[in-house]
Design an enzyme around this catalytic site. Sequence first.
Site, PDB file in Angstrom:
ATOM      1  N   ARG A  52     -16.970  18.860  -1.214  1.00  9.30           N
ATOM      2  CA  ARG A  52     -16.908  17.895  -2.317  1.00  9.30           C
ATOM      3  C   ARG A  52     -17.155  16.476  -1.820  1.00  9.30           C
ATOM      4  NH1 ARG A  52     -11.629  17.775  -6.072  1.00  9.30           N
ATOM      5  NH2 ARG A  52     -10.757  16.787  -4.211  1.00  9.30           N
ATOM      6  N   LYS A 151     -15.757  11.834  -6.534  1.00  5.52           N
ATOM      7  CA  LYS A 151     -14.437  11.325  -6.127  1.00  5.52           C
ATOM      8  C   LYS A 151     -14.669   9.991  -5.425  1.00  5.52           C
ATOM      9  CE  LYS A 151     -10.104  13.175  -4.423  1.00  5.52           C
ATOM     10  NZ  LYS A 151      -9.238  12.788  -5.534  1.00  5.52           N
ATOM     11  N   GLU A 184      -8.285  15.052 -18.524  1.00  4.05           N
ATOM     12  CA  GLU A 184      -7.398  15.314 -17.379  1.00  4.05           C
ATOM     13  C   GLU A 184      -6.318  14.234 -17.360  1.00  4.05           C
ATOM     14  OE1 GLU A 184      -9.308  14.877 -13.535  1.00  4.05           O
ATOM     15  OE2 GLU A 184     -10.524  13.193 -14.202  1.00  4.05           O
TER      16      GLU A 184
HETATM   17  N1  PXG Z   1      -8.241  14.468 -11.180  1.00  2.96           N
HETATM   18  C1  PXG Z   1      -8.311  13.278 -10.558  1.00  2.96           C
HETATM   19  C2  PXG Z   1      -8.808  12.098 -11.303  1.00  2.96           C
HETATM   20  C3  PXG Z   1      -7.915  13.168  -9.214  1.00  2.96           C
HETATM   21  O1  PXG Z   1      -7.983  11.990  -8.606  1.00  2.96           O
HETATM   22  C4  PXG Z   1      -7.361  15.533  -9.249  1.00  2.96           C
HETATM   23  C5  PXG Z   1      -7.785  15.558 -10.562  1.00  2.96           C
HETATM   24  C6  PXG Z   1      -6.934  16.805  -8.594  1.00  2.96           C
HETATM   25  O2  PXG Z   1      -7.937  17.280  -7.715  1.00  2.96           O
HETATM   26  P1  PXG Z   1      -7.590  18.137  -6.429  1.00  2.96           P
HETATM   27  O3  PXG Z   1      -8.886  18.433  -5.821  1.00  2.96           O
HETATM   28  O4  PXG Z   1      -6.707  17.300  -5.556  1.00  2.96           O
HETATM   29  O5  PXG Z   1      -6.878  19.345  -6.914  1.00  2.96           O
HETATM   30  C7  PXG Z   1      -7.403  14.298  -8.543  1.00  2.96           C
HETATM   31  C8  PXG Z   1      -6.901  14.244  -7.139  1.00  2.96           C
HETATM   32  C9  PXG Z   1      -4.623   9.834  -3.467  1.00  2.96           C
HETATM   33  C10 PXG Z   1      -4.647  10.651  -4.718  1.00  2.96           C
HETATM   34  O6  PXG Z   1      -4.003   8.783  -3.438  1.00  2.96           O
HETATM   35  C11 PXG Z   1      -5.731  11.471  -5.024  1.00  2.96           C
HETATM   36  C12 PXG Z   1      -5.767  12.220  -6.190  1.00  2.96           C
HETATM   37  C13 PXG Z   1      -4.701  12.134  -7.026  1.00  2.96           C
HETATM   38  C14 PXG Z   1      -3.626  11.321  -6.727  1.00  2.96           C
HETATM   39  C15 PXG Z   1      -3.571  10.572  -5.567  1.00  2.96           C
HETATM   40  O7  PXG Z   1      -5.202  10.249  -2.472  1.00  2.96           O
HETATM   41  N2  PXG Z   1      -6.868  12.992  -6.478  1.00  2.96           N
END
Ligand code: PXG
Length: 301
Positions: A52, A151, A184
Amino acid sequence: MELQIYIDGKWYPKSEAKISVFDHGLLYGDGVFEGIRSYRGLVFKFKEHLDRLWESAHTIMLEIPMTRKEMEDAVIETLRRNKILDSYIRLVVTRGIGDLGLSPWLCKKPTVFIITDKIALYPKELYQKGLEVITVPTVRNLPEAVNPSIKSLNYLNNIMAKIEAKNGGCMEALMLNHQGYVAECTGDNVFMIKKTGKGTAVRDFLLLTPPAYLGALKGITRSAILEVARKLRLPSEERILTRHDFFNADEVFLTGTAAEVIPVVKIDGRKIGEGKPGRITRLLLKGFHELTRRDGVRYTL
Ligand code: PXG
């Protein structure tokens, strides 16, 4: 010992781990990142996270200045230097240092940094009691503008939503897309469970989540939950869903690397199901925990 941070091939103590004010990651939010977890010396779904990261970088035409193997080694070496078996890994690639002006070609070389620390998104007791969420006015970024599947380091859309949730007395925001469909949350994907059959077996329920093209990140925890559902023979589907669908769900939960799996018991003042974490959510959570012990890249200290 202070936490050691990787920056461009070297490790620095946390207090000395600094990035230039001319880095376009800071000046323009120009960059991509991953949030990864390691569980007892296993970097969970490491390959999927690297895929990703490379896809996000490809879309924004950012060339990551190392191979996947080098990136994998750098992450594992950072974990080893910090002697951490259970970690939250923040892997960031920015456009790099450049002159003022948003042109990415002003930056000679991307900056790579890796933090291996801990994260707690919500208080522990909410994993038992369940979380209350609220729909916020800020809509999720349009896929045709800044695609939520990238991301990227542009998180203002999500941060605005987080502030609005807090103003409304909740810790998490339910974000809709520009058409009003559920997309989401600010850092988590969202799922609902609906009873479809007469019995109480797993096959009498249906697991639903919005398709990512509506304006959500293709979460790796989201995919893992869909994988667990298949193993449990719990029918699942990606479907366009409204707030009405969620209000009338039997169970709701959020997924994310940082959040893991957290039950939702109230949305916009409406009680969800029985108002407490549900049985199917618990089953999925158990299956998810089992997966975190198996699926990933192992390392030793
Ligand atoms: N949606 C969004 C907008 C995200 O940023 C997820 C869903 C979940 O994706 P994953 O692949 O983790 O199951 C995310 C995840 C950080 C941080 O500070 C990153 C996220 C969420 C909260 C904090 O690194 N990303």
